[in-house]
Design an enzyme around this catalytic site. Structure first.
Site, PDB file in Angstrom:
ATOM      1  CD  GLU A   1      -2.659  -0.841   2.753  1.00  0.00           C
ATOM      2  OE1 GLU A   1      -2.736   0.286   3.274  1.00  0.00           O
ATOM      3  OE2 GLU A   1      -3.136  -1.867   3.272  1.00  0.00           O
TER       4      GLU A   1
ATOM      5  CD  GLU B   1     -12.303   1.157   0.909  1.00  0.00           C
ATOM      6  OE1 GLU B   1     -12.683   0.196   1.613  1.00  0.00           O
ATOM      7  OE2 GLU B   1     -11.119   1.310   0.551  1.00  0.00           O
TER       8      GLU B   1
ATOM      9  CD  GLU C   1      -7.292   5.780   7.769  1.00  0.00           C
ATOM     10  OE1 GLU C   1      -7.569   4.671   7.285  1.00  0.00           O
ATOM     11  OE2 GLU C   1      -6.140   6.209   7.866  1.00  0.00           O
TER      12      GLU C   1
ATOM     13  CE  LYS D   1     -10.142   2.219   5.429  1.00  0.00           C
ATOM     14  NZ  LYS D   1      -8.856   1.967   4.762  1.00  0.00           N
TER      15      LYS D   1
END
Length: 349
Positions: free
Chosen positions: A271, A323, A331, A326
């Site tokens: 990542e 997303e 985040e 999250k």
């Protein structure tokens, strides 16, 4: 057509084919250039995400050939059936590790349920055991599960690598890179894993986020240094010159491994990324796009890092979509694409 004309026609035709292969068209008409060493993380912590079948079709349309999923999600794996040009890293859930470490039969059962049904028509290349659980209470379970899964795939001659994903919290010291060393708990939990992976010639997967290094110490870490925009070295470590903090972090981990006697173990960047919103002026689409584009260029260059020059870097950008389930703030904003319309949040390639 005479011979020179035929030759010109042939060359033009080949060029057109090559352009189509390496410069696929995005749905909005913009050109996307996909580097073979760069993949995407596919997270599912959102209630407004497109269906897995749409996502896999989307990956194909933009030329993505490598993805990472965080658990053996059946919808995603079923959507991947037949798309063997897309290689897949599948994660073992953190909460499953204790039970899997306790019994080798449990590992066999897990594999039979979650991997076996897809071996024929899904290109599963790697299974990662836990996501950033070393160092920590779950950390001791990683090695026995890695060993059991490795024994299982080897007994069946399956070309699947078994590894784990770790973050830079394992480092007790990282500056200068040559001073890189692991924390005591990391030495206890991580070093045996590294030595086993080294014996198997299997890479360790690491997460590297210059964004967090920057926001934790903006007085000493410049934005240009964090997003690959520096033109000249910021500091020297012996004979090694560092222009980007990504290289410094990567190399600190390499030095730490070598201090434990683990030499030449390959590292894959599981990542990396930069949020496009969530924390004021340093989390904008412009800055996020700059970091991610420059990361791709860095990988494409084949220059490696000062510690490992001329060594290609394999990496996965985080993440495909924003997303919304999250934690609020940055985040939720690491995505490259908007989940509701699958349009890019910023121009990446």
């Amino acid at each position: 057509m005479n011979c020179p004309q035929i030759l010109v026609f042939f060359l033009l035709t080949c060029s057109a084919i090559l352009l189509k292969l390496y410069y696929p068209q995005e749905q909005d008409g913009s050109i996307i250039v996909v580097e073979k060493n760069v993949g995407l993380n596919y997270g599912l912590l959102g209630d407004n995400l497109p269906s897995p079948s749409k996502v896999i079709s989307f990956y194909k349309s933009i030329g993505i050939t490598k993805i990472r999923i965080f658990d053996p999600n059946t919808e995603v794996l079923n959507a991947l059936r037949g798309n063997t040009n897309i290689s897949v890293i599948v994660g073992v859930k953190d909460q499953d590790l204790a039970a899997l470490a306790a019994r080798e039969e449990a590992v066999k059962d897990w594999f039979a349920i979650n991997i076996e049904p897809y071996l024929a028509d899904v290109n599963i290349t790697t299974i990662t055991v836990g996501n950033e659980v070393i160092p920590g209470p779950i950390g001791p379970h990683v090695l026995p599960v890695v060993q059991s899964l490795t024994n299982l795939v080897k007994s069946r001659n399956l070309p699947i690598l078994i590894s784990t994903v770790v973050d830079m919290s394992n480092l007790q010291q990282s500056y200068p890179p040559s001073a890189g060393m692991f924390k005591p708990q990391a030495r206890e939990q991580l070093v045996p894993v590294l030595k086993f992976l080294s014996q198997m010639n299997t890479p360790i997967f690491v997460t590297i986020y210059p964004y967090f290094a920057f926001v934790s110490d903006p007085d000493h870490v410049s934005l240009d240094y964090a997003i690959f925009e520096n033109k000249y070295p910021v500091f020297e470590d012996g004979l090694m010159k560092y222009t980007h903090i990504f290289d410094a972090i990567f190399d600190a981990f390499v030095w730490a491994m070598e201090k434990e006697g683990v030499m030449d173990l390959p590292m894959v960047v599981a990542e990396t990324g930069w949020p496009s919103a969530g924390r004021g002026k340093f989390t904008t689409p412009r800055i996020a796009g700059t970091y991610n584009r420059n990361f791709v260029k860095h990988v494409e260059s084949g220059k490696g890092t000062p510690k490992r020059p001329n060594s290609s870097i394999d990496g996965y950008l985080f993440a495909t979509f924003n997303e919304n389930q999250k934690p609020a703030g940055t985040e939720q904003n690491f995505g490259l694409y908007n989940p509701t319309n699958m349009k890019p949040i910023y121009k990446l390639f």
